[in-house]
Design an enzyme around this catalytic site. Structure first.
Site, PDB file in Angstrom:
ATOM      1  N   GLY A   1       0.826  -1.209   0.000  1.00  0.00           N
ATOM      2  CA  GLY A   1       0.000   0.000   0.000  1.00  0.00           C
ATOM      3  C   GLY A   1       0.857   1.255   0.000  1.00  0.00           C
TER       4      GLY A   1
ATOM      5  CE1 TYR B   1      -9.083   2.862   8.150  1.00  0.00           C
ATOM      6  CE2 TYR B   1      -9.421   5.111   8.910  1.00  0.00           C
ATOM      7  CZ  TYR B   1      -8.570   4.106   8.490  1.00  0.00           C
ATOM      8  OH  TYR B   1      -7.223   4.340   8.404  1.00  0.00           O
TER       9      TYR B   1
END
Ligand code: UDP
Length: 318
Positions: free
Chosen positions: A13, A147
């Site tokens: 990422g 999240y």
């Protein structure tokens, strides 16, 4: 001399790939683990170090690693609002089950474990700037809750493994970070505005644009993470910058740096979008000697150059 091994989940990422490079530069053997849901091999393709290994694996499933693992940096998770709105269940699973598996491995291997947490644990904060002692203002059932609550759970689980199993843990609360290897389509404000400039489209400011953020260049963040990893601090530490500006001013800055006069258009503000955000860095400074050094204009110029070169490459391949 013993070569330490570091496992980086989410290593393909944006932040994870910069950490892979940093740990290799420190002489570590690096195992980069990623399911490539939001990460990309493009971010690690250039790494030629024989001490680097990529493992395609989803960390919500049992993690098996042969041999010793000295450090685990747990960075796997969708991390932009549109990603976690698009993948709410995966986001909750990686924050909960994925953190559980990574902590289980740390316990098994006696590794030092560092959790990538977030300023989102403060939600839409009622205290400004945000010190680590603030408990936050999160809507658990709102769209961002998937999240925020996953990361809050991950912090709680990390604390529990530390207290109950004696795992050596670190927790970093990461504030808005930008730089090369963000995805142009990840929806966050930095790639969104730069992408608009590259496509010659109006910049989209959500709401009035009076909401604020403080943007940290990725190399400054990585330096802070490394210092935290090597410190003795087991409670959460904020990392970011204290330079706060409104999203409207940020749009104007991007236009200035790109030499563009594109118009700014306003769009609806996403639900639960935090009104203001700035880290209190007192703790990071005192414990780690942390001080971000890359000026916003310099970091943004690098990032614009990065996106521009990729945009030109994509166009010439089309
Ligand atoms: N934002 C915006 N235009 C965009 C993308 C984002 O005005 O095209 C705003 C967003 O509403 C938020 C801020 O920019 O107030 C930062 O958004 P981002 O998604 O980068 O991260 P957040 O800090 O909200 O997690």
């Amino acid at each position: 001399m013993h070569t330490p091994t570091t496992l980086i989940t989410g290593g393909a990422g944006f932040i994870g790939s910069h950490l892979c490079e940093r740990m290799l530069a420190e002489g570590h053997r690096v195992i980069c683990m990623d399911n490539l849901l939001t990460g990309s091999v493009d971010n690690i393709d250039h790494i030629r170090d024989p001490k680097f290994h990529f493992v395609h694996h989803d960390v919500t499933e049992f993690i098996y690693v042969k041999g010793r693992v000295d450090y685990i940096l747990h960075f796997a998770s969708p991390a932009s609002p549109i990603d976690y709105l698009r993948m709410p269940i995966q986001t909750m699973k990686v924050g909960s089950l994925g953190t559980h598996k990574a902590l289980g491995l740390a316990r098994e291997k006696s590794s030092r474990f560092l959790l990538a947490s977030t300023s989102e644990v403060y939600g839409d904060p009622l205290v400004h700037p945000q010190p680590e002692t603030y408990w936050g203002n999160v809507n658990p059932v709102g769209p961002r809750g998937v999240y925020d609550e996953a990361k809050r759970f991950a912090e709680a689980l990390t604390g529990a493994y530390h207290r109950f199993h004696g795992v050596d843990t670190r927790t970093v609360r990461i504030f808005n970070t930008y730089g090369p290897r963000m995805r142009l389509d990840d929806g966050r404000v930095v790639p969104s505005f730069i992408g608009s400039v590259l496509r010659n489209e109006p910049l989209t400011v959500f709401g009035t644009g009076d909401q604020t953020r403080s943007f940290c260049y990725v190399t400054d963040l990585v330096e802070g993470i490394f210092r935290l990893l090597m410190s003795d601090e087991t409670t959460p530490v904020n990392l970011g910058t204290e330079f706060e500006l409104s999203i409207s001013d940020f749009a104007k800055l991007i236009l200035k740096l790109a030499g563009s006069e594109l118009p700014i258009e306003h769009r609806e503000l996403p639900v639960d979008d935090p009104t203001m955000r700035r880290p209190d860095l007192t703790k990071a400074r005192a414990l780690l000697g942390y001080e971000p050094i890359v000026p916003l204009e310099t970091g943004l110029r690098n990032t614009i150059d990065y996106f521009r070169s990729r945009h030109i490459a994509a166009e010439s391949n089309a």
